[in-house]
Design a protein around this motif. Sequence first.
Motif, PDB file in Angstrom:
ATOM      1  N   TYR A  77       1.382  12.106  -4.152  1.00 38.52           N
ATOM      2  CA  TYR A  77       0.909  11.235  -3.016  1.00 38.52           C
ATOM      3  C   TYR A  77      -0.663  11.588  -3.743  1.00 38.52           C
ATOM      4  CZ  TYR A  77       0.096  15.005   0.688  1.00 38.52           C
ATOM      5  OH  TYR A  77      -0.040  15.790   0.593  1.00 38.52           O
ATOM      6  N   LEU A  78      -1.682  11.042  -3.526  1.00 39.59           N
ATOM      7  CA  LEU A  78      -3.245  10.826  -4.313  1.00 39.59           C
ATOM      8  C   LEU A  78      -3.850  11.890  -3.750  1.00 39.59           C
ATOM      9  CD1 LEU A  78      -4.205   7.272  -4.888  1.00 39.59           C
ATOM     10  CD2 LEU A  78      -2.497   8.467  -6.010  1.00 39.59           C
ATOM     11  N   CYS A  80      -3.148  13.961  -1.833  1.00 37.41           N
ATOM     12  CA  CYS A  80      -2.871  16.213  -2.533  1.00 37.41           C
ATOM     13  C   CYS A  80      -3.424  16.539  -3.637  1.00 37.41           C
ATOM     14  CB  CYS A  80      -1.441  15.690  -2.519  1.00 37.41           C
ATOM     15  SG  CYS A  80      -0.817  17.123  -3.928  1.00 37.41           S
ATOM     16  N   PRO A  81      -4.214  17.518  -2.973  1.00 40.90           N
ATOM     17  CA  PRO A  81      -4.858  17.696  -3.505  1.00 40.90           C
ATOM     18  C   PRO A  81      -4.517  19.302  -5.247  1.00 40.90           C
ATOM     19  CG  PRO A  81      -5.561  19.490  -1.922  1.00 40.90           C
ATOM     20  CD  PRO A  81      -4.175  18.078  -2.115  1.00 40.90           C
ATOM     21  N   ASP A  82      -2.965  20.266  -4.169  1.00 43.47           N
ATOM     22  CA  ASP A  82      -3.152  21.036  -4.884  1.00 43.47           C
ATOM     23  C   ASP A  82      -1.585  21.125  -6.069  1.00 43.47           C
ATOM     24  OD1 ASP A  82      -2.195  23.965  -5.520  1.00 43.47           O
ATOM     25  OD2 ASP A  82      -1.287  23.615  -3.355  1.00 43.47           O
ATOM     26  N   ILE A  83      -0.841  20.890  -5.308  1.00 48.24           N
ATOM     27  CA  ILE A  83       0.102  20.175  -6.367  1.00 48.24           C
ATOM     28  C   ILE A  83       0.344  19.037  -7.248  1.00 48.24           C
ATOM     29  CG2 ILE A  83       3.352  19.983  -6.221  1.00 48.24           C
ATOM     30  CD1 ILE A  83       2.464  22.857  -4.639  1.00 48.24           C
ATOM     31  N   PRO A  85      -2.261  16.430  -8.798  1.00 50.94           N
ATOM     32  CA  PRO A  85      -2.582  16.878  -9.602  1.00 50.94           C
ATOM     33  C   PRO A  85      -2.439  17.502 -11.276  1.00 50.94           C
ATOM     34  CG  PRO A  85      -3.914  17.497  -8.294  1.00 50.94           C
ATOM     35  CD  PRO A  85      -2.616  17.354  -7.082  1.00 50.94           C
ATOM     36  N   VAL A  86      -1.873  18.914 -10.129  1.00 55.40           N
ATOM     37  CA  VAL A  86      -1.483  20.452 -11.024  1.00 55.40           C
ATOM     38  C   VAL A  86      -0.537  19.850 -12.504  1.00 55.40           C
ATOM     39  CG1 VAL A  86      -1.407  22.287 -11.907  1.00 55.40           C
ATOM     40  CG2 VAL A  86      -2.913  22.108  -9.793  1.00 55.40           C
ATOM     41  N   ALA A  89      -1.640  17.363 -14.571  1.00 56.69           N
ATOM     42  CA  ALA A  89      -2.537  17.657 -15.476  1.00 56.69           C
ATOM     43  C   ALA A  89      -1.422  18.385 -16.361  1.00 56.69           C
ATOM     44  CB  ALA A  89      -3.101  18.239 -14.954  1.00 56.69           C
ATOM     45  N   GLN A  90      -0.955  19.389 -16.065  1.00 63.74           N
ATOM     46  CA  GLN A  90       0.154  19.852 -17.583  1.00 63.74           C
ATOM     47  C   GLN A  90       0.868  19.318 -17.950  1.00 63.74           C
ATOM     48  OE1 GLN A  90      -0.889  24.101 -16.975  1.00 63.74           O
ATOM     49  NE2 GLN A  90       1.127  23.915 -16.226  1.00 63.74           N
ATOM     50  N   TYR A 125      -6.501   7.363 -10.210  1.00 66.35           N
ATOM     51  CA  TYR A 125      -6.001   8.780  -9.839  1.00 66.35           C
ATOM     52  C   TYR A 125      -5.383   8.588 -11.209  1.00 66.35           C
ATOM     53  CZ  TYR A 125      -3.117  12.234  -7.958  1.00 66.35           C
ATOM     54  OH  TYR A 125      -2.239  13.374  -7.586  1.00 66.35           O
ATOM     55  N   ILE A 129      -6.032  11.324 -14.217  1.00 67.15           N
ATOM     56  CA  ILE A 129      -5.121  12.650 -15.365  1.00 67.15           C
ATOM     57  C   ILE A 129      -4.785  11.779 -16.837  1.00 67.15           C
ATOM     58  CG2 ILE A 129      -3.091  13.496 -15.444  1.00 67.15           C
ATOM     59  CD1 ILE A 129      -3.400  13.146 -12.741  1.00 67.15           C
TER      60      ILE A 129
END
Lengths: 207, 137
Positions: A77-78, A80-83, A85-86, A89-90, A125, A129
Amino acid sequence: MAEPARGGTRRHWPILLLVLALSLVACGRDLTTGELEGVLVDPPSPKPSFVLYDTSGSPFDFVEETRGQLTLLYFGYLSCPDICPVHLAQIAEVFDRYPDIARETKVVFVSVDPGRDTPEEIRSYLDAIDTRFIGLTGSQSELEAAQDAAGVPPATFVGDGDDYTVNHAAWVIAFAPDDLNHSIYPFGTRQTEWSNDLQVLSTMGRS
Amino acid sequence: MALAVLALASACSTAGPSVSDARIGLPAGPNAALYLTVVGGAEADSLVGADTSAARSVELHETTMNDDGTMGMSEVAAVEVPAGETVRLEPGGFHLMLVDVEPLVVGDEVDVTLTWEHGGDMTVTAEVVPAAEVMGG
């Protein structure tokens, strides 16, 4: 006494580098272990059947749209800052390193937060990425059916008002070109593991 | 007098926690996560709040795994830093969530005020980095 030896070593460097470069080219992409490093799914399971809507509003039949392609499926979900996007992005970072793998892979991000995430917001979003990533949404019941089909626990919502948070499956489900799920990738998967496994997965089901 | 102030200042700087490696993963959505490393000073202290002009609010969060394997985050009242110990706010653990953060680009520097239970306010500067870099590879 040491002088000639050092000189000799220096002279050999260009040849050694050339051999190394040629062997990398011969291998096609990069060195891999040949084995998957993700969490293995045994026996491999088939692609889940579900239809949701992409960010342009068109129906997206997951099995049809990804048939025969290396596919990564993720529910998030958008807000969510921690799990989320990271984790995404990986993958995007590894795609930049392996453009040929990026071309033949479909990354499908399903927003499990229909109350807040609009198709336009999902698109912007993902564009932040990787513009290649596909975003899907649907009604609450359609999303629950998709999560059930994919074998992940349905997302649950915690808190009131607009500031609720979402508990969601944080692992990426990988399907090789043979349309089977061979491995999953929990949060914390390193870029080196992605590099290896995307190369291994891309060859599975190819004759 | 100047020497006394200097001595006092240096005593203060070693008594409480020190913060380094403050970084914000470039956000794609409305919220951003700030990570940092804290080294506890001579006395234990707790991070109890944070604020920045770059966001509507800042919340202390912990990401946890639930019994069914899903992950979620919840607000916590404090992050404890025992004396002399290193506590990392890192992906999958604690983070400071910048709610409705202003548009950021990689390389931006964001001042954030950290509030400690005993040490009071401390301002740190966090650099905005690509999201793929916050985990270190």
